[in-house]
Design a protein around this motif. Structure first.
Motif, mmCIF file in Angstrom:
data_model
loop_
_atom_site.group_PDB
_atom_site.id
_atom_site.type_symbol
_atom_site.label_atom_id
_atom_site.label_comp_id
_atom_site.label_asym_id
_atom_site.label_seq_id
_atom_site.Cartn_x
_atom_site.Cartn_y
_atom_site.Cartn_z
ATOM 1 N N CYS A 148 2.892 -2.989 1.534
ATOM 2 C CA CYS A 148 3.951 -1.509 1.032
ATOM 3 C C CYS A 148 5.365 -2.467 0.065
ATOM 4 C CB CYS A 148 4.973 -1.282 2.249
ATOM 5 S SG CYS A 148 4.196 0.001 3.107
ATOM 6 N N LEU A 153 6.536 0.011 -1.912
ATOM 7 C CA LEU A 153 6.720 2.050 -0.685
ATOM 8 C C LEU A 153 7.884 0.863 -0.153
ATOM 9 C CD1 LEU A 153 3.076 2.627 -0.159
ATOM 10 C CD2 LEU A 153 4.846 3.922 -1.315
ATOM 11 N N TYR A 186 8.794 6.398 -0.506
ATOM 12 C CA TYR A 186 9.108 5.671 -1.471
ATOM 13 C C TYR A 186 10.445 5.781 -1.130
ATOM 14 C CZ TYR A 186 4.620 6.048 -3.840
ATOM 15 O OH TYR A 186 3.132 6.222 -4.885
#
Length: 188
Positions: A148, A153, A186
């Motif tokens: 991520c 992310l 997000y």
């Protein structure tokens, strides 16, 4: 119920490892922007995919591979089949809000539910089984964190889950237990 064939995961490239460690953090301010299938495929592979003959990107005690990844998304709950790289829908309901007790739960586009199959672990007492499944979940969730961070992310791993209620909603067997849930998406 449907099956979603994911694109082949990208297994090369990326930023320097030490940069990822420096930037890795938990975050809870999710937008509802969906995660693209390619990114989802890459994330699942990086976290718990096969990187060589029947071996995974995260270790597991005695290579038991007792952890399964369930994905709660807006269009239902899916079980990820890592060998075929497909998502198999097991429920058509949006159960994201059922995956935790915090106020932000259900806002992320993907809630990863870590489910351990305790019947795969032999030769240990109850405490040893619990230690094993939580340690193995930790390895996988950290890979998820690093991916991520790499991809922009945000994520947070959570243990505040009504496990009996979520287990019932997922129709889990007695030998299956939810260890943790990880929200992925997000930033808002």
């Amino acid at each position: 119920m449907k099956t979603v064939r994911l694109p082949s995961p990208v297994q090369t490239g990326g930023r320097p490892f030490l940069d990822l460690l420096r930037e890795r953090h938990s975050s809870r301010g999710f937008s509802d922007r969906p995660i693209e299938l390619q990114t989802l495929s890459d994330m699942l592979w990086a976290s718990w995919g096969y990187n060589r003959e029947m071996k995974r990107t995260a270790p597991s005690s005695h290579n038991r591979q007792e952890i399964e990844l369930y994905l709660a998304m807006a269009d239902g709950v899916y079980l990820w089949n890592a060998v075929q790289n497909v998502l198999i829908q097991i429920d058509g309901r949006d159960l994201r809000k059922n995956t935790g007790m915090q106020d932000f739960v259900g806002t992320a586009p993907v809630e990863i539910i870590y489910v351990a199959e305790s019947s795969r672990i032999t030769g240990k007492d109850e405490r040893g089984i619990l230690e094993t499944v939580f340690i193995d979940t930790g390895f996988i969730s950290e890979n998820m964190y690093l991916f991520c961070t790499q991809e922009g992310l945000i994520t947070v791993v959570r243990a505040m889950v009504d496990r009996p209620a979520l287990s019932a909603a997922l129709n889990l067997r007695p030998d299956q237990m939810i260890t943790m849930v990880q929200s992925v998406g997000y930033h808002k």
